[in-house]
Design a protein around this motif. Structure first.
Motif, PDB file in Angstrom:
ATOM      1  N   LEU A 260      -7.392  -0.175  -1.462  1.00 43.80           N
ATOM      2  CA  LEU A 260      -7.358   1.174  -0.191  1.00 43.80           C
ATOM      3  C   LEU A 260      -7.994   2.736  -0.488  1.00 43.80           C
ATOM      4  N   PRO A 261      -8.991   3.195  -0.537  1.00 42.44           N
ATOM      5  CA  PRO A 261      -9.065   4.008  -0.852  1.00 42.44           C
ATOM      6  C   PRO A 261      -7.722   5.337  -1.005  1.00 42.44           C
ATOM      7  N   ASP A 262      -7.415   6.147  -2.231  1.00 39.67           N
ATOM      8  CA  ASP A 262      -6.849   7.269  -2.239  1.00 39.67           C
ATOM      9  C   ASP A 262      -5.146   6.341  -2.596  1.00 39.67           C
ATOM     10  N   ALA A 263      -4.760   4.857  -2.177  1.00 39.54           N
ATOM     11  CA  ALA A 263      -3.202   4.290  -2.380  1.00 39.54           C
ATOM     12  C   ALA A 263      -3.738   3.500  -3.689  1.00 39.54           C
ATOM     13  N   GLU A 264      -1.654   3.680  -4.149  1.00 36.78           N
ATOM     14  CA  GLU A 264      -1.841   2.270  -4.674  1.00 36.78           C
ATOM     15  C   GLU A 264      -1.783   0.660  -4.601  1.00 36.78           C
ATOM     16  N   CYS A 265      -2.904   0.325  -4.390  1.00 37.26           N
ATOM     17  CA  CYS A 265      -2.478  -1.168  -3.966  1.00 37.26           C
ATOM     18  C   CYS A 265      -2.043  -2.041  -5.054  1.00 37.26           C
TER      19      CYS A 265
ATOM     20  N   VAL B 118       1.095  -0.946   0.291  1.00 35.24           N
ATOM     21  CA  VAL B 118       0.158  -0.045  -0.387  1.00 35.24           C
ATOM     22  C   VAL B 118       0.737   1.015   0.202  1.00 35.24           C
ATOM     23  N   ARG B 119       1.428   2.152  -0.961  1.00 39.45           N
ATOM     24  CA  ARG B 119       1.915   3.115  -1.509  1.00 39.45           C
ATOM     25  C   ARG B 119       0.526   4.436  -1.320  1.00 39.45           C
ATOM     26  N   GLY B 120       0.856   5.074   0.173  1.00 44.11           N
ATOM     27  CA  GLY B 120      -0.024   6.394   0.253  1.00 44.11           C
ATOM     28  C   GLY B 120      -0.277   6.349   1.155  1.00 44.11           C
ATOM     29  N   PRO B 121      -1.527   7.498   1.229  1.00 36.01           N
ATOM     30  CA  PRO B 121      -2.612   7.232   2.914  1.00 36.01           C
ATOM     31  C   PRO B 121      -3.074   5.851   3.468  1.00 36.01           C
ATOM     32  N   PHE B 122      -2.797   5.656   5.054  1.00 35.31           N
ATOM     33  CA  PHE B 122      -3.119   4.014   5.497  1.00 35.31           C
ATOM     34  C   PHE B 122      -3.263   4.218   6.728  1.00 35.31           C
ATOM     35  N   ASP B 123      -4.549   4.465   7.110  1.00 36.31           N
ATOM     36  CA  ASP B 123      -4.614   4.445   8.153  1.00 36.31           C
ATOM     37  C   ASP B 123      -4.959   3.253   9.105  1.00 36.31           C
ATOM     38  N   ARG B 124      -4.284   2.807  10.057  1.00 33.83           N
ATOM     39  CA  ARG B 124      -4.088   1.414  10.745  1.00 33.83           C
ATOM     40  C   ARG B 124      -4.862   1.718  11.608  1.00 33.83           C
ATOM     41  N   GLU B 125      -5.607   2.389  12.643  1.00 36.17           N
ATOM     42  CA  GLU B 125      -6.869   2.055  13.400  1.00 36.17           C
ATOM     43  C   GLU B 125      -8.276   1.668  12.323  1.00 36.17           C
TER      44      GLU B 125
END
Length: 870
Positions: free
Chosen positions: A393-398, A70-77
């Motif tokens: 996942l949204p707004d990320a390169e997966c 996952v490259r980009g924003p990632f919200d762990r919670e």
């Protein structure tokens, strides 16, 4: 002292507990109606998977890793909340698999948060970390069957790994998991409120429905006729390969060949011309490659058949596949077009009866349908795959990440991998390096790729056959004279006779005598009990005569004796002999086994039958299968040993623990007996600083009371050598111990810290006449506790001692969790008090203080970091 009334009461409580357990375990095939809670039978596919685990040596074979970069924003919670929702929604992801009377059942566990440990890892270090996590074994009897790991390479660069056991998910289910997890993550990130949702289909309903269906007599009769006389393909084994090319059984190797652009579309066009799917074309190419290598026109290839037929099951996560054996008539086939027509027609006939369980088919076949290793007929498979599944996942390169485990479920597999994520299409041959020669595998890949490219280009291709006559099967080796028989041969013959109903000669074949996989497990269990040597059901399948099994037992018994022989110049203990360790696969027991192995002591490990394969391999470890609720198994396990370390405990059924202690003591010899008790046995002392062996003070929890009762039984038993070791929370890098982060007060702190806070500290409660404001928990590292326990075997304390590694305050603990988890929630004190809680007690440990000094890596911060990484 125990009275007759006490004994009668304990026995009655135990009988009730065992009746409850038996009632829970025996879910009838026609069982509860769909939607009912409680234990359920396994589906046919699950039963086959469970049986393979029980046969032994599966390792990571049935682990299913699912990783995404996952490259980009990632919200762990947000991801953690989405994962908890997924496990709450799909019961099969929180199911465990136990057994009663040799038959397994599945039991859904209550929802619980799934830890998502975070590990900082450079990109070049990610591969080994992912593989190590994906290879860790599962304990199907205890669960969980799903775990997570998050690698952080940079603030906006992560790799997410979920690892599941195949008993809970198949390819179709993995796609459902990926879709629903991604959708829920998006909803959490966008802060959309949870609304009503359609309930997910339940896998237990699927299993009950499958088991309650009447036998398809027409389908079973079809398969019996169609597969009569079928044999596994005769492929050159690894012994025929070049030096260094031979691998171990189950070691998977891949050979690949890139396909020219347009090949897949050309294959689809060729299929359309013959009313065949792309999969059917690939299956026909697999038959063509086998024909070219072996020259045999009678071949069987297996393929996976999905069983999500009902609309209600389209979103069902679980194992919903069956093996479909395909046996076309290849006699005289000259070109691919003719071969494709035959394979297509045979596949259509087979699909009419695809619901007949493969296991039911195998039971009807002649034993010669198995290969030399005991595999049932289908050792070759074929499929079309679209590359690894990944999250979106949204707004990320997966990007999906392949995590190779280096295993092979089949001896040989032919695959067409379609182009995906910028990668060209390719054909793949996967093979078991312990079963197939590497040179032959390369020839099979060349033939497979040649057919695919030729058919894609022109719509047809000539079929090849080997120029030379195929290798002749080796002649049967004449039976050796009786004087050459290994020593245990008569005992092995007796076990065969008892379980198979017919006494064989020394060369009687297990399968020809009517043996099957479940009987192989039982033969192995009997021989383990008789010879105290490591043996699995897979060993029985591979060494299928009494002569061969006796030779294997001789070899392993000799190896065990050599391992137990002291090294030159080393002094041996006066109490040298076998040590029984109860709970051999538990967190404490696993560390004790390591400590005893390091000292050269022979060990008998008491474990539940369904967990026996988790005992580490070693010639000095004898497995005794049993359960705390089965006194007969306890008495058998303790009989004849020289010492006992009793670390097993139910935690929730004190009456079972007390009855188990009584059973162990009934057969106890004169040697040392070490009991792992708990500081809960102190109850609620009126002083903050609790001396070693201080009297208990009320209130005492039910768990603590059970420990006290067990201590009393041991200390009142005749003879010396008794050691009671009271331990606090035990931490260590082991699945059982890592789970303790989710329990009780520590679990509340962990979940709050993982969520980003606020982290509310536990209410400490008051200690009379103390005035000490400290609040926290005592703890010990499992390795340190193991040293104490093994020391007590050599030098019993004849009383009660404490094993305390240290004390950590709740505030320190919470702050360290926040640091390790990478969150930032505030730490706040509780607003209320909780009289009776022991959070302000500290326990002295003076008698064995020198053994409790932490070694490198055993500090509480080190062990927490290790547990979170795991």
């Amino acid at each position: 002292m125990s009275t007759a009334q006490d004994v009668a009461r304990q026995e009655e409580l135990l009988r009730r507990a065992r009746r409850r357990a038996a009632g829970a375990r025996t879910a009838p095939a026609s069982g509860p109606a769909p939607g009912d809670a409680g234990p359920a039978p396994l589906s046919h596919a699950q039963h086959r998977m469970w049986l393979m685990e029980r046969l032994g040596h599966t390792g990571a074979l049935y682990n299913v890793p699912f990783a995404t970069r996952v490259r980009g924003p990632f919200d762990r919670e947000a991801f953690s909340r989405a994962l908890d929702w997924l496990v709450r929604r799909h019961e099969v992801l929180r199911t465990r698999y136990r057994q009663a009377d040799g038959e397994p059942y599945q039991e859904v566990r209550p929802p619980a948060p799934v830890p998502v440990p975070l590990v900082e890892a450079a990109e070049d270090a990610a591969g080994p970390l992912l593989r190590a996590e994906a290879e860790r074994p599962f304990d199907l009897a205890e669960g969980p069957v799903l775990r997570a790991l998050l690698l952080r390479h940079a603030p906006d660069d992560h790799t997410v790994l979920l690892t599941m056991h195949h008993i809970a998910v198949d390819g179709g289910g993995l796609e459902i998991v990926a879709r629903e997890l991604g959708d829920r993550y998006r909803a959490v990130v966008e802060d959309r409120p949870d609304g009503p949702e359609d309930p997910a289909p339940r896998y237990t309903d699927f299993a009950r429905r499958e088991r309650s269906a009447p036998e398809d007599e027409e389908g079973t009769a079809y398969w019996t006729r169609r597969l009569a006389g079928a044999r596994p393909p005769a492929l050159p084994g690894p012994a025929d390969g070049a030096p260094g090319t031979r691998g171990s059984r189950g070691e998977g190797r891949l050979l690949t060949a890139l396909l020219p652009a347009g090949t897949v579309e050309g294959l689809r066009e060729a299929g359309r011309a013959h009313r065949a799917t792309l999969f059917t074309v690939v299956l026909a190419a697999a038959f063509g490659a086998l024909l070219a290598e072996t020259g045999r026109e009678d071949l069987v290839v297996g393929c996976a058949s999905g069983h999500r037929d009902r609309a209600a099951d389209r979103n069902l996560v679980g194992l919903c596949v069956n093996t479909l054996p395909v046996r076309p008539d290849l006699t005289g086939a000259e070109d691919f077009a003719g071969l494709l027509d035959r394979v297509r027609d045979e596949l259509l006939r087979a699909q009419r009866y695809r619901h007949v369980p493969f296991d039911a088919i195998v039971r009807r076949l002649d034993p010669s349908a198995r290969d030399s290793d005991g595999g049932a007929l289908v050792g070759v498979t074929a499929d079309v795959v679209s590359g690894p599944v990944g999250l979106r996942l949204p707004d990320a390169e997966c990007t999906p990440v392949d995590v190779p485990l280096g295993t092979a479920k089949f001896g040989l597999g032919f695959f067409l991998e379609e182009a995906a994520d910028g990668r060209p299409a390719r054909c793949v041959v996967q093979y078991d390096a312990g079963r197939l020669d590497g040179g032959a595998a390369r020839a099979l890949l060349d033939g497979f790729a040649g057919l695919l490219t030729g058919v894609a280009a022109s719509g047809n291709a000539a079929l090849c056959r080997p120029a030379a006559v195929p290798r002749a099967a080796p002649e049967d080796t004449p039976a050796r004279p009786a004087e050459d028989l290994p020593g245990p041969t008569p005992e092995v013959e007796a076990v065969f006779a008892d379980l198979l109903g017919e006494r064989p000669g020394p060369d009687g074949d297990f399968f020809l005598l009517g043996g099957h996989s479940l009987l192989a497990v039982r033969v192995a269990e009997r021989l383990r009990e008789r010879f105290h040597a490591p043996l699995t059901g897979l060993d029985v399948l591979e060494h299928r005569t009494p002569r061969a099994l006796a030779a294997l037992l001789d070899e392993r018994t000799a190896r065990r004796a050599a391992a137990a022989r002291p090294a030159a110049g080393r002094r041996t203990s006066a109490r040298a002999g076998t040590v029984l360790v109860t709970g051999g696969t538990g967190g404490v027991g696993a560390f004790v086994l390591r400590e005893l192995a390091a000292s050269g002591r022979p060990v008998r490990a008491l474990v539940r039958p369904e967990s026996a394969h988790l005992v580490p391999d070693g010639s000095d470890v004898e497995i005794a299968e049993g359960d705390l609720a089965d006194p007969d198994s306890l008495r058998a396990a303790v009989r004849g040993v020289d010492a006992v370390i009793h670390s097993a405990c139910t935690f929730t059924a004190p009456e079972v623990d007390v009855a188990a202690m009584r059973a162990l003591l009934a057969e106890r010899g004169p040697g040392p007996f070490v009991f792992v008790s708990s500081v809960d046995a102190y109850g609620s002392p009126s002083v903050a600083d609790v001396p070693e062996g201080a009297p208990s003070e009320d209130p005492v929890s039910a768990y603590g009371r059970g420990k006290l009762d067990c201590e009393r039984l041991l200390l009142e038993a005749a003879g010396g050598g008794a050691s009671v070791v009271r331990a606090p929370i035990v931490w260590g890098d082991h699945p059982r111990l890592r789970d303790q982060l989710r329990w009780g007060a520590t679990g509340d702190l962990y979940q709050a810290a993982r969520a980003g806070g606020p982290v509310v500290l536990p209410a400490a409660g008051a200690v009379p006449a103390s005035g000490d404001s400290w609040a926290g928990a005592p703890w010990i590292h499992a390795a340190s506790l193991a040293r104490v326990l093994t020391h007590c075997v050599e030098r019993p304390v004849d009383g009660v001692v404490n094993a305390i590694g240290g004390h950590v305050s709740w505030a320190e603990f919470a702050e360290e969790l926040i640091r390790l988890l990478g969150t930032s929630g505030p730490v706040v004190p509780a607003e209320t008090t909780a009289p009776g809680l022991r959070h302000r007690h500290r326990y002295r440990a003076e008698a064995l203080a020198e053994l409790l000094v932490p070694r490198a890596g055993e500090g509480w911060r080190d062990v927490l970091a290790a547990m979170l990484r795991g």
